[in-house]
Design an enzyme around this catalytic site. Structure first.
Site, PDB file in Angstrom:
ATOM      1  N   SER A 143       0.560  12.348  -5.996  1.00  0.00           N
ATOM      2  CA  SER A 143      -0.392  11.867  -4.898  1.00  0.00           C
ATOM      3  C   SER A 143      -1.044  12.651  -3.751  1.00  0.00           C
ATOM      4  CB  SER A 143       0.835  10.816  -4.054  1.00  0.00           C
ATOM      5  OG  SER A 143       1.151  10.018  -4.204  1.00  0.00           O
ATOM      6  N   HIS A 176      -0.020   9.174 -11.296  1.00  0.00           N
ATOM      7  CA  HIS A 176       1.385  10.165 -11.055  1.00  0.00           C
ATOM      8  C   HIS A 176       1.083  11.573 -11.927  1.00  0.00           C
ATOM      9  CE1 HIS A 176       4.328   7.310  -9.890  1.00  0.00           C
ATOM     10  NE2 HIS A 176       3.235   6.458  -9.018  1.00  0.00           N
ATOM     11  N   LYS A 190       9.322   3.151   4.212  1.00  0.00           N
ATOM     12  CA  LYS A 190       8.231   2.873   5.326  1.00  0.00           C
ATOM     13  C   LYS A 190       7.234   2.061   4.543  1.00  0.00           C
ATOM     14  CE  LYS A 190       4.843   6.746   6.796  1.00  0.00           C
ATOM     15  NZ  LYS A 190       4.303   7.740   7.097  1.00  0.00           N
ATOM     16  N   ASP A 191       6.862   1.548   2.892  1.00  0.00           N
ATOM     17  CA  ASP A 191       6.232   0.624   2.853  1.00  0.00           C
ATOM     18  C   ASP A 191       6.573  -0.681   3.034  1.00  0.00           C
ATOM     19  OD1 ASP A 191       4.496   2.462   1.209  1.00  0.00           O
ATOM     20  OD2 ASP A 191       5.719   2.818  -0.679  1.00  0.00           O
ATOM     21  N   GLU A 220     -18.245 -15.340   0.152  1.00  0.00           N
ATOM     22  CA  GLU A 220     -17.362 -15.353   1.593  1.00  0.00           C
ATOM     23  C   GLU A 220     -17.901 -14.109   2.030  1.00  0.00           C
ATOM     24  OE1 GLU A 220     -14.640 -16.903   1.661  1.00  0.00           O
ATOM     25  OE2 GLU A 220     -14.035 -17.252   0.717  1.00  0.00           O
TER      26      GLU A 220
END
Length: 446
Positions: free
Chosen positions: A223, A219, A247-248, A291
Site C-alpha cells: 500500500s 499486494h 479502522k475499516d 444519473e
C-alpha cells in the site's frame, strides 16, 4: 511484496492444516487481510474507500440478484414489473431502493477513492498497474450503471438510452450501424432491454474479477501512504489485522448509517421524477439528463457547440457532436496516461505545495462540471461548461507537466516512522500511539 518480517501462516488445527496443504486458501486470506499482511502505520481514513467500494459492490450484487428474479426485460411489462417489485414483492421496495441508491454510494466512494489517489500520487511507480486496473473498474462501473438506468423503462430510461447510444452515431461511416447493433433495432425496444439486462447482470461479476486483480497488483508493491515514502522496515508497518480491520470497520459503520438515512428517509433524492412515468417514444422530456454521477462527463459532451472547420472555407472537419463524444471519452482515457504525465518524483501532495493548490482547483472544476451537466443546455451553463472543460484538459496535459518541472517540493521524511514520530512529538502524544512499544517497534509484528 514480500515482507521478511511478516508473520507466516502456520495452521495448528488438523483440519485447517489439511485444507491449507491441499488448497492454500486459508493462507491466502491470512496473507491478504490478516496479520500476515503488514501495511504502513500512518494510513488515514482516506484509505478506507477501497474497502467501502467493495462493500458497495457486495450490496449491488446481493440486491441485484434478488431483483432479477422478479424483473421482466420486456418493453411491454418492464415498467409494471418494477412497480410489482415495489408494491407486491416482500421487502421489494427496500431491495429496489437499496439497489438504486447503492449505485450512487458506489460512485461516491469511488470518486473519493480516485481523488485520494490523485492527491497522494497513488498512480506513480511502482503502482501504475494498480491505477490502470482501477480506471478499468471505473469504466466498467459506468457501463453497468448506464444499462441499469435503462431497465426501469421510465421516460428518462428510454430517452437516456436514445441519447447515449446516439453518441455512437456521430462516428463517421460505422456510427449508425453500431448504434443499431447496440439497440437491436432503430429505437430502444425489447431487444435493447434484453441486451442491457443481460450485460447489466453480467458486468458486476466482471467488476468483481477485475477488483481481485486490482487487489493482487496492490499486494505486490504494498500500500501507498500519506507521506509517499516507501516502507523501509518493520518499524514502518503494523499488521492489517487488527489495526486496519478495526479502522475499516468504523468506516463501514459510518457508510451504512449514511446509506440507511438516505434509503429510509430520502430514497428518491438522487433519482429523477420523470422515471416514474412509463416510457413514451412520442413524448420527449423537456430536460434529458443521465444519473448525477455522469454529469461531469455529460457537461464535457455538451460543451462543444461548434463544428471544427477549415478557416475561410467553411468545410467541416469534425462535427460538434463528434467533438463532444471524443472529448467525453478522452476525459476518462486521460487517466490511463496519468502515471506518465505527472513526472514528479514526489508522490504525496502533502510535500508538493504548488501541486496541492492545483489539485483543489481540479476538484472545484469537476464539481462545477457536475453542476453544469445537471443543468439545462442553455446559457450561462454552456459557457461555464466550456471553460471548465478547457481547464480539465489543461490540468492534465499542461499544468501537471509544468508543475513537475518547476516545483520545489518540501523535504521528505527519511521514513514513515520518522514522519509519525515527528507529528506525535509536535502534538505531545508520542506515548499514546497505538502499537508503539518503548523500542518504537509496533506490537504484534514478528
Amino acid at each position: 511484496m514480500s515482507f521478511p518480517w511478516a508473520e507466516h501462516y502456520t495452521p495448528k488445527h488438523p483440519v485447517m492444516k489439511w485444507v491449507d496443504e491441499r488448497l492454500p486458501l486459508p493462507r491466502l486470506v491470512y496473507n491478504a487481510v490478516g496479520s500476515g499482511y503488514p501495511v504502513p502505520r500512518n494510513l488515514n481514513y482516506f484509505w478506507n474507500f477501497g474497502v467501502l467500494a467493495g462493500l458497495a459492490l457486495t450490496i449491488q450484487l446481493v440486491t441485484g440478484i434478488i431483483l432479477a428474479m422478479h424483473y421482466a426485460s420486456n418493453a411491454g411489462v418492464a415498467f409494471d414489473s418494477v412497480e410489482h417489485i415495489m408494491r407486491d414483492v416482500n421487502s421489494g421496495w427496500l431491495l429496489r431502493y437499496a439497489h438504486a441508491n447503492g449505485a450512487s454510494f458506489f460512485f461516491i466512494v469511488v470518486y473519493l477513492h480516485i481523488f485520494r489517489g490523485l492527491y497522494y500520487g497513488s498512480y506513480k511507480a511502482p503502482r501504475e498497474m494498480v491505477w490502470l486496473l482501477g480506471v478499468v473498474i471505473f469504466l466498467l462501473m459506468m457501463a453497468t450503471a448506464f444499462m441499469g438506468y435503462v431497465l426501469p423503462w421510465g421516460q428518462m430510461s428510454f430517452w437516456g438510452a436514445q441519447v447515449i447510444t446516439g453518441l455512437f452515431a456521430a462516428i463517421p461511416v460505422v456510427g449508425e450501424p453500431v448504434q443499431t447493433w447496440l439497440l437491436g433495432g432503430f429505437a430502444p425496444g425489447n431487444a435493447t432491454l434484453n441486451r442491457f439486462f443481460s450485460l447489466h447482470y453480467l458486468l458486476p461479476f466482471v467488476i468483481a474479477g477485475v477488483i481481485i486483480l486490482h487487489i493482487w497488483s496492490l499486494h505486490i508493491p504494498g500500500s501507498s501512504n500519506p507521506t509517499g515514502v516507501e516502507v523501509k522496515g518493520p518499524q514502518d508497518t503494523v499488521p492489517f489485522h487488527p489495526y486496519y480491520t478495526a479502522k475499516d470497520g468504523f468506516g463501514a459503520g459510518v457508510f451504512l448509517i449514511l446509506f440507511a438515512l438516505l434509503l429510509f428517509f430520502a430514497p428518491n433524492a438522487l433519482g429523477h421524477p420523470d422515471n416514474y412515468i412509463p416510457a413514451n417514444p412520442m413524448s420527449t422530456p423537456a430536460h434529458i439528463v443521465p444519473e448525477w454521477y455522469f454529469w461531469p462527463f455529460y457537461a464535457i459532451l455538451r460543451a462543444f457547440t461548434m463544428d471544427l472547420t477549415i478557416p475561410f472555407t467553411g468545410l467541416v472537419l469534425i462535427p460538434a457532436k463528434l467533438l463532444g463524444v471524443l472529448a467525453m471519452f478522452a476525459s476518462i482515457l486521460l487517466l490511463f496516461f496519468l502515471p506518465w504525465i505527472d513526472t514528479s518524483p514526489v508522490r504525496s501532495g502533502n510535500y508538493r505545495p504548488l501541486f496541492k493548490k492545483f489539485w483543489w482547483l481540479l476538484l472545484v472544476d469537476v464539481v462545477v462540471l457536475g453542476y453544469c451537466g445537471g443543468a439545462p443546455a442553455a446559457e450561462p451553463y454552456v459557457m461555464i461548461s466550456q471553460i471548465a472543460s478547457a481547464y480539465y484538459f489543461a490540468h492534465f496535459l499542461i499544468i501537471l507537466p509544468i508543475i513537475a518541472s518547476i516545483e520545489r517540493p518540501l523535504p521528505l521524511p527519511g521514513s514513515i516512522t520518522e514522519a509519525v514520530l515527528a507529528k506525535s512529538k509536535f502534538k505531545g502524544e508520542r506515548e499514546a500511539l497505538p502499537g508503539m512499544g518503548s523500542d518504537t517497534q509496533p506490537t504484534g509484528v514478528a
